[in-house]
Every structure is written in C-alpha cells, then in structure tokens.
Design a protein around this motif. Structure first.
Motif, PDB file in Angstrom:
ATOM      1  N   LEU A   4      61.926  22.461  -6.776  1.00 14.90           N
ATOM      2  CA  LEU A   4      60.181  22.132  -6.627  1.00 14.90           C
ATOM      3  C   LEU A   4      60.018  20.997  -7.474  1.00 14.90           C
ATOM      4  O   LEU A   4      59.839  21.733  -9.292  1.00 14.90           O
ATOM      5  N   SER A  24      69.198  20.365  -4.190  1.00  9.45           N
ATOM      6  CA  SER A  24      68.585  20.213  -2.749  1.00  9.45           C
ATOM      7  C   SER A  24      66.587  20.323  -3.709  1.00  9.45           C
ATOM      8  O   SER A  24      66.957  20.836  -4.271  1.00  9.45           O
ATOM      9  N   TRP A  26      62.833  18.890  -3.663  1.00  4.42           N
ATOM     10  CA  TRP A  26      61.704  18.718  -2.703  1.00  4.42           C
ATOM     11  C   TRP A  26      60.646  18.224  -3.889  1.00  4.42           C
ATOM     12  O   TRP A  26      60.244  18.959  -5.155  1.00  4.42           O
ATOM     13  N   CYS A  27      59.435  17.363  -3.821  1.00  8.97           N
ATOM     14  CA  CYS A  27      58.649  16.758  -4.457  1.00  8.97           C
ATOM     15  C   CYS A  27      57.444  16.483  -3.545  1.00  8.97           C
ATOM     16  O   CYS A  27      57.237  16.325  -2.360  1.00  8.97           O
ATOM     17  N   TYR A  37      60.958   6.683  -2.038  1.00  9.07           N
ATOM     18  CA  TYR A  37      61.463   7.795  -1.180  1.00  9.07           C
ATOM     19  C   TYR A  37      62.389   7.250  -0.575  1.00  9.07           C
ATOM     20  O   TYR A  37      63.911   8.103   0.175  1.00  9.07           O
ATOM     21  N   SER A  46      63.525  15.547  -0.445  1.00  7.87           N
ATOM     22  CA  SER A  46      62.711  15.944   0.246  1.00  7.87           C
ATOM     23  C   SER A  46      61.341  15.464  -0.281  1.00  7.87           C
ATOM     24  O   SER A  46      61.181  16.628  -1.300  1.00  7.87           O
ATOM     25  N   ARG A  47      60.574  15.474   0.560  1.00 10.22           N
ATOM     26  CA  ARG A  47      59.239  14.516   0.187  1.00 10.22           C
ATOM     27  C   ARG A  47      58.169  14.602   1.195  1.00 10.22           C
ATOM     28  O   ARG A  47      58.573  14.823   1.784  1.00 10.22           O
ATOM     29  N   PHE A  48      57.822  15.772   0.442  1.00  8.61           N
ATOM     30  CA  PHE A  48      56.386  16.454   1.424  1.00  8.61           C
ATOM     31  C   PHE A  48      55.278  15.061   1.990  1.00  8.61           C
ATOM     32  O   PHE A  48      55.156  14.701   1.404  1.00  8.61           O
ATOM     33  N   ILE A  67      60.575  25.567   2.279  1.00  6.98           N
ATOM     34  CA  ILE A  67      61.627  24.837   2.031  1.00  6.98           C
ATOM     35  C   ILE A  67      61.650  26.092   1.716  1.00  6.98           C
ATOM     36  O   ILE A  67      63.849  25.952   2.027  1.00  6.98           O
TER      37      ILE A  67
END
Length: 81
Positions: A4, A24, A26-27, A37, A46-48, A67
C-alpha cells in the motif's frame, strides 16, 4: 505480498522494483489520477476511489480490509512516511 503506497514517490519505487508485475500494489486516489491509473494497465496496481495519505486516515482500516478481501492470507506492507 501486497503493498500500500501513500505517496507517488513510494508508488514509483514499487513500480521500479516490480518490473515483472508479480507484486500487487494499491494506492489512494491522491497518488494517481484516473488517467494515470488507466495508463498503468498491466502493472498490477489498484487504486482506491478515495484518498489515503497515512494510517491516520479514517478510511485506512477499510482500505486494509478491502486489500485483505482481494488478497486473502497475504501480508500487507504499508509505506512508512
């Protein structure tokens, strides 16, 4: 392993380490715009839809749960600022 990233610098460092896209990453929405993105297709990122700047954010626990749901049983590494 899942990572993350809270900052663009942290994300860029992970991308450089993750040439084979086996990790993997995430951000939050504050790290990448939607257009950026979209350009990262195939890099296992993966993008929040909400921003995440630190573990003090109200959405941090929710982010970790999301996650964990997507990567059950994997360790989650969090960028330390």
């Amino acid at each position: 392993m899942v990572f993350l990233a809270f900052t663009r610098q942290g994300l860029d460092e992970l991308i450089a380490l993750n040439k084979a896209s086996v990790l993997s990453v995430w951000c939050g929405s504050n790290v990448l715009t939607e257009a950026e993105y979209d350009d990262m297709s195939g890099k296992n990122i993966s993008r929040f839809v909400y921003p995440l700047a630190s573990p003090a954010d109200a959405d941090f626990s929710s982010a970790l749960e999301t996650i964990a749901d997507h990567h059950p049983g994997e360790k989650i590494w969090v960028e330390n600022l």
